[in-house]
Design a protein around this motif. Structure first.
Motif, PDB file in Angstrom:
ATOM      1  N   ASP A  42      -9.343  38.105  -0.824  1.00 48.97           N
ATOM      2  CA  ASP A  42      -9.563  37.294   0.380  1.00 48.97           C
ATOM      3  C   ASP A  42      -9.108  38.023   1.639  1.00 48.97           C
ATOM      4  O   ASP A  42      -9.715  37.883   2.696  1.00 48.97           O
ATOM      5  N   GLN A  43      -8.005  38.781   1.507  1.00 48.33           N
ATOM      6  CA  GLN A  43      -7.516  39.487   2.707  1.00 48.33           C
ATOM      7  C   GLN A  43      -8.496  40.571   3.141  1.00 48.33           C
ATOM      8  O   GLN A  43      -8.699  40.783   4.331  1.00 48.33           O
ATOM      9  N   SER A  81     -11.751  40.408   2.540  1.00 44.16           N
ATOM     10  CA  SER A  81     -12.881  39.642   3.100  1.00 44.16           C
ATOM     11  C   SER A  81     -12.598  39.223   4.535  1.00 44.16           C
ATOM     12  O   SER A  81     -13.477  39.284   5.399  1.00 44.16           O
ATOM     13  N   THR A  82     -11.364  38.787   4.781  1.00 42.67           N
ATOM     14  CA  THR A  82     -11.011  38.310   6.126  1.00 42.67           C
ATOM     15  C   THR A  82     -11.149  39.434   7.154  1.00 42.67           C
ATOM     16  O   THR A  82     -11.715  39.228   8.230  1.00 42.67           O
ATOM     17  N   LYS A  94     -14.826  40.057   7.726  1.00 45.81           N
ATOM     18  CA  LYS A  94     -15.447  38.998   8.533  1.00 45.81           C
ATOM     19  C   LYS A  94     -15.006  39.082   9.995  1.00 45.81           C
ATOM     20  O   LYS A  94     -15.821  38.918  10.902  1.00 45.81           O
ATOM     21  N   GLU A  95     -13.720  39.338  10.210  1.00 48.81           N
ATOM     22  CA  GLU A  95     -13.229  39.438  11.601  1.00 48.81           C
ATOM     23  C   GLU A  95     -13.978  40.526  12.354  1.00 48.81           C
ATOM     24  O   GLU A  95     -14.423  40.311  13.487  1.00 48.81           O
ATOM     25  N   ASN A  98     -17.715  39.478  12.836  1.00 44.70           N
ATOM     26  CA  ASN A  98     -17.909  38.389  13.790  1.00 44.70           C
ATOM     27  C   ASN A  98     -17.773  38.873  15.234  1.00 44.70           C
ATOM     28  O   ASN A  98     -18.439  38.364  16.129  1.00 44.70           O
ATOM     29  N   GLU A 117     -22.091  34.469   9.710  1.00 41.80           N
ATOM     30  CA  GLU A 117     -21.987  34.322   8.260  1.00 41.80           C
ATOM     31  C   GLU A 117     -22.876  33.181   7.755  1.00 41.80           C
ATOM     32  O   GLU A 117     -22.917  32.105   8.352  1.00 41.80           O
ATOM     33  N   LYS A 163     -20.208  42.170   0.444  1.00 40.82           N
ATOM     34  CA  LYS A 163     -20.668  41.637   1.725  1.00 40.82           C
ATOM     35  C   LYS A 163     -22.024  42.282   1.957  1.00 40.82           C
ATOM     36  O   LYS A 163     -22.149  43.511   1.932  1.00 40.82           O
TER      37      LYS A 163
END
Ligand code: ATP
Ligand code: MG
Length: 509
Positions: free
Chosen positions: A51-52, A54-55, A58-59, A62, A68, A158
């Motif tokens: 998850d970290q 992925s975060t 995504k950051e 974005n 997303e 991703k």
């Protein structure tokens, strides 16, 4: 988090088939477990790391304006039939039927489904460009799933898709994605090279791979010692002198429903590069076969039974058109600057493509331009292997004792070990430090298990939290110990200096 209440099933026993550190230690450290060939469960520690990553991904995405989405896990085969990949993609594509006998595939990649999502919805140049991505589990029925998370059949990727009204706009987005991937890998603290790549079954014009440098890497990366040139060996080129000394390599080329024998002519000192060779004859795969005896080179060329492919280094020797099918070697001359080329090992973590209109034309996804003229959408596609990155971190960071996480994606920053749970003073001091850390928002775990100290420190080394604090025997002298997992160095700290030390390490001034 308290260790006694956590699900972190560590084990001394490495998986039988494990040959690389990430596979061994991620299983032994209780991050993942295997349920089938190439299929892994993520346990709590593994899920936090995943998850970290992925975060961070995504950051960074974005920030660029990419948005997303989350598409269906199952894709109707009709979409894959429209693009003709249903037949072409080969056995990696998992195909199945529902109760009504409709065909489906388990998405290995989502070009078709994404085009289907935007077609008839994005209809004007005014709505372009657009970049949509998802972080989603993919399934590829890999021929040889191996190395744990590095090559699974089920894996988290991703995948992003951009849509444009012009080639220039695509090129801009491609450059932006290249920069974004660099930012992501920089944030993760990884050393990498961006290289020119073969586009494989995704297709399109040009593509670049992001290769993390690692001695266990499956890919050979050619790079110039002087300039920026870098390429996967499957796509690398160099300047070579024309040769007169040739040898032949005979292969059986496999097609959808046929096969043929191909004779490759290469220079005496060269090796055949399989990906280039497969591409030159447009085959699905090449297989080794014995070289037919009693045939001269000229016999092969004259015979209609064999297809002959001549490497470019021999173009002056044969009156046939030539192809680049040789593997670049260490010491070859760089085409860009004339200096020497070198080769290093890497692991592919990302791959970005300038696709053009391959999928939009097949699926009839069009838009109206400024003049009201209907045109095919122009596309880019951008993949990044999130679960593979979890393993890559350990290919790069782990040591002979187990995992080592950097503070960017560690599942917990600090492990506070109570050496002997039966000693109330140890429990009290450790719990006080634990609570203080929680108050400051630090991710911290308290090892309050009824286990021997040796067992707990062994787990710390295997799991690889960046630091441990040991509250043990020296407590009677007012001393606790700090262990740095990376160096395994132990430092004594006076109890009244602990606040200062924690501050320095974890929450700054
Ligand atoms: P490879 O050459 O390693 O098979 P690929 O070229 O098939 O990868 P892409 O289609 O470009 O992969 O997928 C994008 C990213 O997804 C890759 O860069 C990689 O990080 C990840 N990936 C692909 N296949 C797997 C797999 N079997 N297991 C884990 N990650 C994968
Ligand atoms: Mg690739």
């Amino acid at each position: 988090m308290k260790f006694s209440k956590s699900f972190i099933p560590t084990t001394k026993q490495p998986p039988k088939d494990a040959v690389v550190n990430s596979h061994k230690y991620l299983v032994q450290g209780g991050f993942v477990s295997q349920t089938g060939s190439g299929i892994y469960n993520f346990l709590p520690m593994g899920k936090i790391v995943l998850d970290q990553i992925s975060t961070i991904v995504k950051e960074e995405l974005n920030k660029t304006g990419a948005q997303e989405v989350d598409l269906g896990m199952v894709t109707p085969a009709s979409l894959w039939k429209e693009s003709a990949r249903y037949e072409k993609y080969g056995k990696e594509l998992l195909r199945f039927k529902d109760r009504k006998s409709n065909d489906f595939v388990l998405g290995p990649t989502y070009e078709e489904a994404m085009v289907d999502l935007v077609r008839n919805r994005v209809t004007s140049y005014k709505n372009l460009p657009l970049n949509l991505y998802q972080v989603k589990t993919k399934f590829r029925d890999e021929l040889r799933p191996r190395f744990g998370l590095l090559r699974g059949r089920e894996f988290l990727m991703k995948d992003g898709y951009s849509f444009h009204s012009s080639e220039e706009s695509l090129k801009e987005e491609f450059a932006l994605m290249e920069q974004t991937y660099k930012n992501i890998l920089d944030r993760l603290g990884l050393e990498y090279r961006v290289v020119e790549a073969d586009s494989g079954s995704i297709g399109g014009n040009s593509s670049k791979e992001f290769m993390v440098l690692a001695s266990n890497g499956e890919d050979d990366i050619v790079y110039c010692e002087a300039c920026e040139y870098g390429a996967n060996i499957e796509a690398a080129v160099s300047s070579v002198d024309n040769s007169t000394n040739s040898k032949i390599v005979v292969k059986k080329a496999l097609y959808e429903d046929s096969s043929k024998i191909v004779v490759f002519f290469i220079s005496q000192d060269d090796e055949l590069q399989l990906t280039k060779a497969t591409k030159a004859v447009d085959a699905l795969e090449l297989f080794d076969i014995d070289t037919p005896q009693d045939m001269t080179k000229q016999d092969f060329i004259d015979s209609s039974e064999y297809e002959c492919i001549i490497d470019s280094s021999l173009e002056n020797e044969f009156a046939l058109s030539s192809y680049d099918v040789r593997a670049v070697q260490v010491g070859d001359t760089c085409k860009c600057c004339g200096n020497k080329l070198n080769i290093t090992k890497g692991i592919e973590v990302g791959h970005i493509f300038e696709l053009g209109d391959k999928y939009s034309s097949a699926l009839n996804a069009t838009f109206l331009d400024e003049n009201g003229k209907s045109k095919n959408l122009i596309m880019g596609t951008y993949g990044l292997g999130i679960s593979r990155l979890v393993a890559v971190m350990q290919e790069v960071l782990s040591d002979e004792k187990g995992c080592v996480w950097n503070n960017i994606i560690a599942p917990c920053q600090l492990d506070i070990i109570i050496s002997d749970i039966k000693k109330p003073d140890q429990v009290k001091v450790a719990t006080d430090i634990y609570n203080k850390c929680l108050e400051k928002g630090l991710s911290v775990i308290l090892d309050d298990r009824k286990e021997r100290f040796g067992f707990k420190i062994g787990d710390f080394e295997l799991i690889g939290f960046p630091y441990a604090i040991i509250v043990g025997r020296n407590l009677s002298d007012g001393i606790i110990q700090l262990v740095d997992r990376k160096t395994l160095q132990k430092t004594d700290i006076q109890l009244d200096e602990i606040d200062e030390k924690l501050k320095e390490l974890f929450w700054g001034s």
